[in-house]
Write an enzyme that holds these catalytic residues in place. Structure first.
Site, mmCIF file in Angstrom:
data_model
loop_
_atom_site.group_PDB
_atom_site.id
_atom_site.type_symbol
_atom_site.label_atom_id
_atom_site.label_comp_id
_atom_site.label_asym_id
_atom_site.label_seq_id
_atom_site.Cartn_x
_atom_site.Cartn_y
_atom_site.Cartn_z
ATOM 1 C CB THR A 157 -8.824 4.330 -2.972
ATOM 2 O OG1 THR A 157 -10.122 3.736 -3.187
ATOM 3 C CG2 THR A 157 -8.714 5.630 -3.740
ATOM 4 C CG ASP A 158 -7.482 -0.712 1.162
ATOM 5 O OD1 ASP A 158 -8.321 -1.553 0.801
ATOM 6 O OD2 ASP A 158 -6.531 -0.978 1.914
ATOM 7 C CD1 TRP A 159 -13.822 -3.247 -0.790
ATOM 8 C CD2 TRP A 159 -11.918 -2.785 -1.854
ATOM 9 N NE1 TRP A 159 -13.801 -3.969 -1.971
ATOM 10 C CE2 TRP A 159 -12.654 -3.696 -2.651
ATOM 11 C CE3 TRP A 159 -10.699 -2.326 -2.345
ATOM 12 C CZ2 TRP A 159 -12.199 -4.173 -3.877
ATOM 13 C CZ3 TRP A 159 -10.228 -2.797 -3.562
ATOM 14 C CH2 TRP A 159 -10.984 -3.708 -4.310
ATOM 15 C CE1 TYR A 216 -3.954 -2.122 0.903
ATOM 16 C CE2 TYR A 216 -2.485 -3.149 2.499
ATOM 17 C CZ TYR A 216 -3.682 -3.147 1.789
ATOM 18 O OH TYR A 216 -4.572 -4.158 1.962
ATOM 19 C CE1 TYR A 245 -9.569 1.976 3.418
ATOM 20 C CE2 TYR A 245 -8.427 0.124 4.417
ATOM 21 C CZ TYR A 245 -9.457 0.610 3.648
ATOM 22 O OH TYR A 245 -10.371 -0.240 3.111
#
Length: 403
Positions: free
Chosen positions: A114-116, A28, A78
């Site tokens: 992006t992440d969720w 990430y 995040y």
């Protein structure tokens, strides 16, 4: 953080995806390790990423290697950085990181996702997750979306909000040109992978790969090669053929070639135990215990069980090191200590019986105490005081069976 002198392009022609390729998403960015107190930012309670050792550049090095290898897709993390020159907002919305560092400095031309659920929440079953929009909690989903797209984000994990994109374009807040830029990146990836020409999986080819005996053999070899012998002071490995073996924490089926499985430790010549690295349940986590956290110390009853077993026969313990467990309390009660990183029970047993040497090397330090962990800096590797075992450690294995 000092600017890095090397510049990268995310999609060099030499490494572009092809119809025989798999396009990996590297994550990430710009690193997920240096979380405050080690807590994962998937949990909305733990938003802060910290760099007390000023090691931002160190955490960027894996991404630089990925850029050099031609990675075409990348996912942001995040968390929001705290106490750095970067903005204190989540990385998906962070101009310093996405626009200035990733798109401008590294010249990454690939897909950024992006992440969720950074835009809005989602409910699956009885769990409501997100939005993990750290630093932008006061904004609307539309406002968050606009910021991320303007910085260079192309795709949003888990967020199905195309109507917001349409509204932003119609209101003039986002341009069609900017949307076309992301669409072009996404479509180009699919064309290069041949997904429009060959939309469906070849079922027979997939079955052949999935049942390939040679690939299964290589997988088992890879599992065994990662086994790391941490402590073997009396050179008790490999286990002697014909030995009576009592096991706990693993299932070897009805037979184990060359050995006699017994049902009680009192009957054993050697005792084989598998343990998981310790973790603590968190009833307040919305994700349940999907992410393991809490103390790295084994429960007293686990240590006491090993002590009792050791009164009957030498104990060989293998610990699944998904976390760098505090192993020191185990050492007085085990004759052999092994670190594993995900391995089938039968592969472990075969390796311990001498089918191959244990050649793995420890990929991180094993701390001596939990206090040392708590006092270490989140962004600095190998920072625990006087570790029990250090990065790269491996013990030796006897040439001939001993127990």
């Amino acid at each position: 953080m000092q600017a890095h002198s090397r510049l990268h392009r995310g999609t060099s022609g030499r490494h572009r995806p092809r119809p025989v390729s798999v396009a990996a998403v590297v994550k990430y960015f710009p690193g997920a390790g240096p979380q405050l107190n080690g807590n994962d930012a998937h949990d909305i309670r733990y938003s802060e990423q910290v760099y007390p050792g000023n090691e931002q550049q160190l955490h960027l090095r894996p991404f630089e290697a990925a850029f050099d290898a031609g990675v075409t897709q990348l996912m942001t993390y995040y968390a929001k950085p705290v106490g750095t020159p970067w903005e204190e907002v989540g990385f998906a919305f962070n101009k310093s990181v996405v626009k200035d560092l990733l798109r401008s400095h590294y010249r990454f031309e690939g897909i950024v996702m992006t992440d969720w659920n950074v835009i809005d929440s989602a409910t699956v079953g009885d769990i409501t997750f997100g939005p993990n929009a750290f630093g932008l909690e006061h904004m609307t989903p539309s406002e968050r979306l606009k910021i991320a797209v303007e910085l260079g984000v192309d795709q949003f994990g888990g967020d199905i909000c195309t109507e917001l994109v349409v509204e932003l374009v119609r209101s003039g807040q986002l341009t069609v040109t900017r949307i076309d830029q992301s669409v072009r990146r996404l479509l180009l990836e699919k064309f290069r992978l041949g997904l429009f020409e060959s939309r469906f999986v070849d079922i027979e080819a997939a079955k052949a790969v999935g049942s390939d005996v040679e690939l299964q053999r290589k997988g088992r070899e890879a599992q065994a090669a990662a086994l790391t012998l941490l402590s073997n002071p009396e050179q008790l490995l490999p286990i002697k053929p014909g030995a009576r073996v009592y096991t706990e924490g693993l299932n070897l089926g009805d037979s184990w070639d060359g050995f006699v499985q017994v049902k009680a430790p009192e009957e054993a010549d050697v005792i084989l135990v598998r343990l998981d690295a310790p973790w603590e349940a968190d009833p307040d986590s919305v994700l349940g215990d999907f992410f393991h956290g809490g103390s790295l110390e084994f429960a007293p009853d686990t240590v006491d069980r090993l002590r009792k077993l050791s009164t009957h026969a030498p104990v060989i313990a293998s610990v699944f090191l998904e976390r760098p467990a505090i192993l020191a309390p185990l050492l007085p009660h085990v004759k052999v200590l092994v670190g594993d990183f995900g391995i089938a029970d039968t592969v472990l047993a075969d390796a311990l019986s001498g089918a191959q040497q244990l050649t793995g090397q420890l990929p991180f330090d094993i701390p001596e105490t939990m206090k040392a962990v708590e006092e270490s800096r989140e962004d600095v590797p190998f920072d625990t005081a006087q570790p029990l075992f250090t990065h790269g450690h491996s013990a030796s294995m006897a040439a001939t069976p001993s127990v």
